[in-house]
Motif scaffolding. Structure first.
Motif, PDB file in Angstrom:
ATOM      1  N   TYR A 246      -8.479  -1.024  -5.158  1.00  0.00           N
ATOM      2  CA  TYR A 246      -7.181  -0.618  -5.705  1.00  0.00           C
ATOM      3  C   TYR A 246      -6.767   0.739  -5.169  1.00  0.00           C
ATOM      4  O   TYR A 246      -5.609   0.974  -4.815  1.00  0.00           O
ATOM      5  CB  TYR A 246      -7.245  -0.575  -7.238  1.00  0.00           C
TER       6      TYR A 246
ATOM      7  N   HIS B 275      -1.669  -4.612  -7.322  1.00  0.00           N
ATOM      8  CA  HIS B 275      -2.968  -4.901  -7.954  1.00  0.00           C
ATOM      9  C   HIS B 275      -2.757  -5.220  -9.438  1.00  0.00           C
ATOM     10  O   HIS B 275      -1.913  -4.593 -10.097  1.00  0.00           O
ATOM     11  CB  HIS B 275      -3.892  -3.693  -7.807  1.00  0.00           C
TER      12      HIS B 275
ATOM     13  N   ARG C  42      -2.664   0.457  -4.492  1.00  0.00           N
ATOM     14  CA  ARG C  42      -2.082  -0.862  -4.244  1.00  0.00           C
ATOM     15  C   ARG C  42      -1.207  -1.242  -5.453  1.00  0.00           C
ATOM     16  O   ARG C  42      -1.717  -1.692  -6.477  1.00  0.00           O
ATOM     17  CB  ARG C  42      -3.181  -1.896  -4.035  1.00  0.00           C
TER      18      ARG C  42
ATOM     19  N   LEU D 151       0.845  -1.192   0.000  1.00  0.00           N
ATOM     20  CA  LEU D 151       0.000   0.000   0.000  1.00  0.00           C
ATOM     21  C   LEU D 151       0.879   1.240   0.000  1.00  0.00           C
ATOM     22  O   LEU D 151       1.841   1.332   0.770  1.00  0.00           O
ATOM     23  CB  LEU D 151      -0.907   0.013   1.233  1.00  0.00           C
TER      24      LEU D 151
ATOM     25  N   GLU E 109      -3.866   0.897   6.599  1.00  0.00           N
ATOM     26  CA  GLU E 109      -4.229  -0.383   5.990  1.00  0.00           C
ATOM     27  C   GLU E 109      -5.632  -0.811   6.424  1.00  0.00           C
ATOM     28  O   GLU E 109      -6.396  -1.378   5.637  1.00  0.00           O
ATOM     29  CB  GLU E 109      -3.226  -1.461   6.376  1.00  0.00           C
TER      30      GLU E 109
END
Length: 258
Positions: free
Chosen positions: A136, A158, A155, A108, A128
């Motif tokens: 996403y 992703h 992300r 992240l 988080e």
């Protein structure tokens, strides 16, 4: 988690230095900060903070070079400045995000504007925990306008991340950015996010979905329990007036006279 920001020289001395120091003071020890500098040298040296010269991003340097003398790309419309069309100013933020998320192994990444201060200790895995696992990107929505993009998460692992960032980059590289209704980062991010959502490639999450209707969703979202964002004229006084806090966060920062 990786946090990312950028600041020019005046911004660093007015508020960016405070942002970096407050990150070190209050964020979890395993979170890191990546700062893109513009015409200033770091004086806060810590293993948790990495610095990169933003003009080392070749695509940004080329974009600025192409539009050096293009007044419209600098927001000058009919002789007046309009931030909505200042593509060059807000391109710094866009290219910093693209660069920061390109090769990272972080699950992240959070963009945080440099005119933000952390006023209270952030719990481990707080960010988080705000973002659903399948989303996403997460943003601060405003029902009457484009999102407030002082805080946005991505992300990088992703499946659609590379395509999202390449599509964002291409808007600037090939000039299709200038076909959009507005050219600042919040508008462009929101337009691109909607394109990807409509095709079913990503889902996103509104961090302000339970926030009272306000022009300042950052502080009235869960983020406000730990951070303040001095957007706009709030930079002059170096904080958001406590009266704008309507979500009931109880941090000392929000008490009158804090």
């Amino acid at each position: 988690m990786l946090a990312v920001t950028t600041a020019h020289a005046d911004g660093y001395h007015r508020y960016g230095r405070r942002m970096i120091q407050s990150f070190l003071d209050f964020w979890p020890a395993d979170d890191r900060l990546l700062v893109y500098t513009e015409d200033w040298e770091p004086d806060i040296l810590d293993p948790r903070v990495e610095y990169r010269d933003i003009m080392g991003i070749a695509d940004l340097a080329a974009f600025k070079g192409r539009h050096t003398f293009d007044e419209r790309a600098h927001g000058k419309v009919s002789g007046r400045y309009d931030f909505r069309y200042d593509a060059v100013r807000f391109a710094h933020k866009t290219f910093a995000v693209i660069d920061a998320t390109r090769d990272t192994e972080e699950p992240l990444v959070a963009w945080i504007d440099a005119d933000t201060v952390t006023h209270s200790r952030v719990p481990p895995k707080f960010i988080e925990g705000l973002v659903p696992a399948g989303a996403y990107t997460a943003y601060l929505g405003r029902p009457f306008n484009y999102p407030e993009c002082g805080f946005v998460t991505y992300r990088p692992q992703h499946p659609s991340h590379a395509a999202f960032m390449e599509s964002w980059r291409r808007l600037y590289v090939d000039g299709t950015l200038f076909r959009l209704d507005e050219w600042h980062d919040s508008w462009v991010y929101d337009w691109l996010r909607r394109q990807f959502e409509a095709r079913g490639w990503i889902t996103s999450f509104d961090l302000a979905s339970r926030t009272p209707d306000t022009h300042h969703p950052f502080i009235n979202s869960p983020l406000g329990a730990y951070m303040d964002h001095f957007k706009g004229d709030r930079k002059v006084i170096g904080r958001t007036p406590p009266g704008e806090m309507i979500a009931g966060h109880r941090a000392r920062h929000w008490s009158l006279g804090a």
